[in-house]
Design an enzyme around this catalytic site. Sequence first.
Site, PDB file in Angstrom:
ATOM      1  N   ASN A   1       0.565  -0.858   0.281  1.00  0.00           N
ATOM      2  CA  ASN A   1       0.177  -0.011  -0.077  1.00  0.00           C
ATOM      3  C   ASN A   1       1.128   0.984   0.247  1.00  0.00           C
ATOM      4  O   ASN A   1       2.259   1.716   0.956  1.00  0.00           O
ATOM      5  CB  ASN A   1      -0.831  -0.393   1.436  1.00  0.00           C
ATOM      6  CG  ASN A   1      -2.093   0.705   1.869  1.00  0.00           C
ATOM      7  OD1 ASN A   1      -1.507   2.239   0.448  1.00  0.00           O
ATOM      8  ND2 ASN A   1      -2.915   0.779   1.708  1.00  0.00           N
TER       9      ASN A   1
ATOM     10  N   HIS B   1       1.096   5.748   1.451  1.00  0.00           N
ATOM     11  CA  HIS B   1       1.449   6.875   3.247  1.00  0.00           C
ATOM     12  C   HIS B   1       3.037   7.490   2.068  1.00  0.00           C
ATOM     13  O   HIS B   1       3.048   8.352   2.047  1.00  0.00           O
ATOM     14  CB  HIS B   1       1.715   6.572   4.162  1.00  0.00           C
ATOM     15  CG  HIS B   1       1.055   5.938   5.015  1.00  0.00           C
ATOM     16  ND1 HIS B   1       0.498   7.204   5.084  1.00  0.00           N
ATOM     17  CD2 HIS B   1       0.849   4.854   5.716  1.00  0.00           C
ATOM     18  CE1 HIS B   1      -0.917   6.441   6.286  1.00  0.00           C
ATOM     19  NE2 HIS B   1      -0.696   5.060   6.418  1.00  0.00           N
TER      20      HIS B   1
ATOM     21  N   HIS C   1      -5.782   3.446  -1.276  1.00  0.00           N
ATOM     22  CA  HIS C   1      -7.186   3.893  -1.336  1.00  0.00           C
ATOM     23  C   HIS C   1      -7.576   4.977  -1.424  1.00  0.00           C
ATOM     24  O   HIS C   1      -6.713   6.680  -0.950  1.00  0.00           O
ATOM     25  CB  HIS C   1      -6.862   3.727  -0.023  1.00  0.00           C
ATOM     26  CG  HIS C   1      -8.360   4.014   1.315  1.00  0.00           C
ATOM     27  ND1 HIS C   1      -8.669   3.834   2.727  1.00  0.00           N
ATOM     28  CD2 HIS C   1      -9.442   4.222   0.774  1.00  0.00           C
ATOM     29  CE1 HIS C   1      -9.722   3.861   2.820  1.00  0.00           C
ATOM     30  NE2 HIS C   1     -10.245   4.377   1.628  1.00  0.00           N
TER      31      HIS C   1
ATOM     32  N   ARG D   1      -9.505   8.105  -1.070  1.00  0.00           N
ATOM     33  CA  ARG D   1     -10.711   8.256   0.679  1.00  0.00           C
ATOM     34  C   ARG D   1     -11.399   9.267  -0.146  1.00  0.00           C
ATOM     35  O   ARG D   1     -10.880  10.079  -0.913  1.00  0.00           O
ATOM     36  CB  ARG D   1     -10.145   8.600   1.256  1.00  0.00           C
ATOM     37  CG  ARG D   1      -9.396   7.595   1.819  1.00  0.00           C
ATOM     38  CD  ARG D   1      -8.646   7.869   3.517  1.00  0.00           C
ATOM     39  NE  ARG D   1      -8.383   7.548   5.133  1.00  0.00           N
ATOM     40  CZ  ARG D   1      -9.365   6.768   5.484  1.00  0.00           C
ATOM     41  NH1 ARG D   1     -10.249   7.419   5.975  1.00  0.00           N
ATOM     42  NH2 ARG D   1      -8.671   5.715   6.525  1.00  0.00           N
TER      43      ARG D   1
ATOM     44  N   ARG E   1      -6.665  12.596   1.388  1.00  0.00           N
ATOM     45  CA  ARG E   1      -5.438  12.738   1.982  1.00  0.00           C
ATOM     46  C   ARG E   1      -4.324  12.271   1.266  1.00  0.00           C
ATOM     47  O   ARG E   1      -3.468  12.410   1.960  1.00  0.00           O
ATOM     48  CB  ARG E   1      -6.576  12.464   3.563  1.00  0.00           C
ATOM     49  CG  ARG E   1      -6.317  10.770   3.957  1.00  0.00           C
ATOM     50  CD  ARG E   1      -6.334  10.832   5.383  1.00  0.00           C
ATOM     51  NE  ARG E   1      -7.513  11.029   5.358  1.00  0.00           N
ATOM     52  CZ  ARG E   1      -7.434  10.362   6.927  1.00  0.00           C
ATOM     53  NH1 ARG E   1      -7.796   9.504   8.202  1.00  0.00           N
ATOM     54  NH2 ARG E   1      -9.421  10.676   7.701  1.00  0.00           N
TER      55      ARG E   1
ATOM     56  N   GLU F   1      -8.131   0.221  -2.257  1.00  0.00           N
ATOM     57  CA  GLU F   1      -9.636   0.297  -1.427  1.00  0.00           C
ATOM     58  C   GLU F   1     -10.745   1.072  -1.590  1.00  0.00           C
ATOM     59  O   GLU F   1      -9.839   2.297  -1.734  1.00  0.00           O
ATOM     60  CB  GLU F   1      -8.634   0.231  -0.400  1.00  0.00           C
ATOM     61  CG  GLU F   1      -7.651  -0.887   0.082  1.00  0.00           C
ATOM     62  CD  GLU F   1      -6.814  -0.857   1.339  1.00  0.00           C
ATOM     63  OE1 GLU F   1      -7.214   0.916   2.434  1.00  0.00           O
ATOM     64  OE2 GLU F   1      -6.059  -0.858   2.069  1.00  0.00           O
TER      65      GLU F   1
ATOM     66  N   GLU G   1     -10.723  -9.445   2.724  1.00  0.00           N
ATOM     67  CA  GLU G   1      -9.647  -9.645   4.311  1.00  0.00           C
ATOM     68  C   GLU G   1      -9.919  -9.338   4.943  1.00  0.00           C
ATOM     69  O   GLU G   1     -10.566  -8.645   5.939  1.00  0.00           O
ATOM     70  CB  GLU G   1      -9.147  -7.627   3.075  1.00  0.00           C
ATOM     71  CG  GLU G   1      -8.010  -7.315   3.831  1.00  0.00           C
ATOM     72  CD  GLU G   1      -6.559  -6.348   3.064  1.00  0.00           C
ATOM     73  OE1 GLU G   1      -7.517  -5.925   1.509  1.00  0.00           O
ATOM     74  OE2 GLU G   1      -6.668  -5.202   4.430  1.00  0.00           O
TER      75      GLU G   1
ATOM     76  N   HIS H   1      -3.463  -5.208   7.687  1.00  0.00           N
ATOM     77  CA  HIS H   1      -3.780  -3.932   8.684  1.00  0.00           C
ATOM     78  C   HIS H   1      -2.231  -3.927  10.035  1.00  0.00           C
ATOM     79  O   HIS H   1      -2.974  -5.133  10.520  1.00  0.00           O
ATOM     80  CB  HIS H   1      -4.890  -3.756   9.209  1.00  0.00           C
ATOM     81  CG  HIS H   1      -4.609  -2.404   9.614  1.00  0.00           C
ATOM     82  ND1 HIS H   1      -5.110  -0.862   8.972  1.00  0.00           N
ATOM     83  CD2 HIS H   1      -4.901  -1.848  11.185  1.00  0.00           C
ATOM     84  CE1 HIS H   1      -4.991   0.048   9.603  1.00  0.00           C
ATOM     85  NE2 HIS H   1      -4.865  -0.017  11.055  1.00  0.00           N
TER      86      HIS H   1
END
Length: 241
Positions: free
Chosen positions: A6, A9, A42, A44, A48, A69, A150, A190
């Site tokens: 992922n 970040h 993801h 969102r 963000r 996601e 998941e 996660h």
Amino acid sequence: MRFCLNVDHIATLRNARGETQPDPVTFALLAEQYGVDGVVVHLREDRRHINERDLRLLRELVTTKLDLEMAAVEDIIEIACDVQPELATIVPEKRLELTTEGGINVIDNLEHLRSTIERLHNSGISVSLFIEPDINQIDAAAEINSDFIELHTGVYSNAETEDEEFDELERIRQAAKHAKKLGMGVNAGHGLNYKNMKQFAALENIDEVSIGHSVIARAVMVGVEQAVNEMLTIIQQYEIK
Ligand code: PXP
């Protein structure tokens, strides 16, 4: 066990200055060269981290597998149908959370999720539901034709004692076995990191892990190649062949 990275970040870091660097797309392509099995992002509601430009570029350039996601909300479903990731992972989304806080409640949202899955299927997209390792939630996911689940590994990752960790790993083991029996693929993620992946990699019936924060944090320190290699090595070393 496949390892999907992922890259949200990297976008978080870029967005901190509103500039173009570091670029999550470039990062994802490098990670692919170093051996990850897929790229996860993801999109969102508040954008963000990644944005639509990132998503569309990733769609064009990722050659392994793109896992989007997403919340099951109208505008994001439309984007997903247009962009065509290989996999759409449906997650709950709260505006004020720092990160996804838990699995989606499939039982309470059965009809909405059923129709969302149908729409994504009609666009040729496989679907995964991010859920707690709970047998009733897994049964509900199978009932509405989810291709994958998941399993949320947050409780395992945050366990404070060995007993707690053992119990949660056992719950995940049973959940994965049950989902496989129902014919679904099983992903997990996660909070997985270089320490807790050692035991986790030895679990049977987990097809794929989705890891973000720990690998991105490591890459900042030692570079993409080493961060990816270290995780791949742990998985190869500890998984039961
Ligand atoms: N899987 C899902 C569904 C997530 O929402 C996240 C967090 O974005 C992850 C996996 C990766 O979690 P982490 O960044 O803690 O590795």
